[in-house]
Write an enzyme that holds these catalytic residues in place. Sequence first.
Site, PDB file in Angstrom:
ATOM      1  N   GLU A 113       0.864  -1.181   0.000  1.00  0.00           N
ATOM      2  CA  GLU A 113       0.000   0.000   0.000  1.00  0.00           C
ATOM      3  C   GLU A 113       0.897   1.227   0.000  1.00  0.00           C
ATOM      4  O   GLU A 113       1.395   1.642   1.053  1.00  0.00           O
ATOM      5  CB  GLU A 113      -0.923  -0.012   1.228  1.00  0.00           C
ATOM      6  CG  GLU A 113      -1.857  -1.200   1.287  1.00  0.00           C
ATOM      7  CD  GLU A 113      -2.911  -1.191   0.194  1.00  0.00           C
ATOM      8  OE1 GLU A 113      -3.003  -0.189  -0.550  1.00  0.00           O
ATOM      9  OE2 GLU A 113      -3.639  -2.188   0.074  1.00  0.00           O
ATOM     10  N   CYS A 169      -2.167   8.721   2.459  1.00  0.00           N
ATOM     11  CA  CYS A 169      -1.923   8.208   1.112  1.00  0.00           C
ATOM     12  C   CYS A 169      -3.092   8.544   0.193  1.00  0.00           C
ATOM     13  O   CYS A 169      -2.936   8.608  -1.026  1.00  0.00           O
ATOM     14  CB  CYS A 169      -1.673   6.708   1.144  1.00  0.00           C
ATOM     15  SG  CYS A 169      -2.972   5.763   1.948  1.00  0.00           S
TER      16      CYS A 169
END
Length: 517
Positions: A270, A304
């Site tokens: 990720e 993110c």
Amino acid sequence: MTQEQILNIKKTLKELGISEINNGVCTGTEWIETDGEIVDSISPISGEPIAKIKQGTWENYETVMSKAQEAFKTWRMVPAPKRGDIVRQIGMKLREKKEALGMLVTLEVGKIYQEGLGEVQEMIDVSDYSLGLSRQLWGYTMHSERPNHRMYDQYHPLGVIGIISAFNFPVAVWAWNAMVALTCGNVVIWKPSSKSFLSAIAVHNIISDVLKQNEVPEGVVNLIASSSKYIGDDFLADNRLPLISCTGSTKVGKKVGRIVGERLGKSILELGGNNAIIITADADIKMALSATLFGAVGTCGQRCTSTRRLIIHESIYENFKNKLIQAYKQIRIGNPLDPETLVGPMIDGGAVSMFLDAVEAVKKEGGKILYGGKKIQNQDCKSTNYVIPCIAEIKNNFEIVQNETFAPLLYLMKYNTIEEAIAIHNNVKQGLSSSIFSTNIYETERFLSHEGSDCGIANVNIGTSGAEIGGAFGGEKDTGGGRESGSDAWKAYMRRQTNTINYSKELPFAQGIKFIL
């Protein structure tokens, strides 16, 4: 900080079992005395230490791994619904400590208190989700081409799962992985960011009673708080870890993927995002403005899924730009423990420098700073980690735009047609989260189609951040391609097995092959 806030912090640390010096290694029910270097956890709010941590060494890791391997033999044989119920109980314990853990998250990484509470809520939600999942670890059945045969596939746990988390979500990312992995029958070893050791230690203090009460073997839920000085590439190269889930930058993720891949291990990556919102001429401006504001400045731009690019139709560009600048001017920046604060500090001085360097790069490439982009001194704290979120006009092909800046830096650009907007949107290396604001179904459906967003997450009339745990979370391209949390992401934590059973007294071969002795 006020005297009241200081007293609340002391009370919180005591409630979470955080002492002046804390061991960084735990096997779920037992803490291991370590002899690694002692480091301070520094609060970005004040720039002052919160508490000290004795880091784990490779020798400690070997002890943890040995216990984890042994525990896996027992844990995998516990019925899945029972494992799910234990995870549920972990969620219940987290409910009891939600306020305290949320405050520690705020104190250690600087996100506002409401975001700290929200992060703990994600841990609770994924625990609840995992209880239901424990009765749905399904496989398919298939019809065999051979008479009196049946076929099906099933899923078995992998073993010891390594979890590497980042500072920006110091507890939720662990839960996304650990709660699902545990429910699937795996055991876990958590290596948290060195910037958020205390939050990880607090989590293990919280859940230890649940593990003891359910007689969960020592070694099922493990923590190794250590820098790369002691545990680095050798952790990635360890064949005893069939899967490593890593949350971090694209640069770090590529290294993890290479080392794990070389030993043919599995990885869930990720990584970075360069997330955009397309705002069309048919958008609800008020909704788009709110989504942009939170997406761009929430967690001080250190998510993110933070909104980094805004692609606005030329007919509404000036109007939206002006409204956005006015909204930015109303943002209260300061101590995230203050309920009036909307934006807290960046994680440390290095992050601030990266932000300021990016602002200068925008100017050098010909971009225009519309608002912010400066460092400020917070009046209530000694810390120098506070900045004014920045809005800039740029072109999508600028080098600085093509690379993720993990900071509150928002790029504005205009478009004419929906085809052009989608082309601009997709023309970056990253592919995590995306959004379009429009009431025009032709535009929204195109955005979600094969020729639309190339991201792992594509939203309509909501922002790029704030994913729910019920859906699989992750992205494409330089974002890594892994998936965590909901949907069928659980399959990544298991090995798939196809089974064929012959219940006849004959032995026919597949594809009609004749083989007679």
